[in-house]
Write an enzyme that holds these catalytic residues in place. Sequence first.
Site, PDB file in Angstrom:
ATOM      1  N   LYS A  33       0.882  -1.169   0.000  1.00 58.04           N
ATOM      2  CA  LYS A  33       0.000   0.000   0.000  1.00 58.04           C
ATOM      3  C   LYS A  33       0.917   1.216   0.000  1.00 58.04           C
ATOM      4  CE  LYS A  33      -4.072   2.123   1.067  1.00 58.04           C
ATOM      5  NZ  LYS A  33      -5.405   1.872   0.530  1.00 58.04           N
ATOM      6  N   SER A  37      -3.567   6.426   4.604  1.00 59.95           N
ATOM      7  CA  SER A  37      -4.185   7.591   5.242  1.00 59.95           C
ATOM      8  C   SER A  37      -5.091   7.103   6.363  1.00 59.95           C
ATOM      9  CB  SER A  37      -4.998   8.394   4.223  1.00 59.95           C
ATOM     10  OG  SER A  37      -4.180   8.880   3.187  1.00 59.95           O
TER      11      SER A  37
END
Length: 213
Positions: A33, A37
């Site tokens: 990834k 966030s």
Amino acid sequence: MSARIVVSGTDTGVGKTVFSAALAGALDGYYWKPVQSGLDEETDSQTVMRLSGLGAERVWPEAYRLRTPVSPHLAAELDGVTIDHRALEAPHTDRPLVIEGAGGLLVPLTRDVTYLDLMARWRLPVVLCARTALGTINHSLLSIEALRARDVAILGVSFIGEENVETEGIIIDMGRVKRLGRLSYVTPLTRATLRQAFADGFDIGDFVKERAR
């Protein structure tokens, strides 16, 4: 070189992290990834480790870990971080690599660059995860058009949710893409139940053959 596959979605919350966990586990591969966030709850990398059975050594570290669960461009600004998209290069691994994006294709990494820009630079095949619920036809066909406009290879569409023969069929026919399969909702969601659901819905060979178009 082992296969490298980008997993994207038609929008946020479609289920691409669970799908990525299933795919990475089935391939006995790696997962990455690029930008995470949101750190208060389980991260996507942690979810993939929990559901895929892959060890920490098979989960490539995120290039950026940002605190707030919003679009990467805003999360970076809130953290006072500058995302250098040019430094985001897909790793080379000795096993297949599953790379998961964030949200949909046009989610901004910075004020000037989207995830689709990154995919166009990487030149790697994309698996598009799509819902089977109302509204997915438009979202899916727009996403397919966006990928083709940037000459990004589409490995196929992976549907997620309850069976919807008409919706799935019109997306495949009008989008002129391969239907890779459908991942049913799984309750309870565990490593074992996810592995079985993926095996029931997909042919792993479709993810390692040159079928993108």
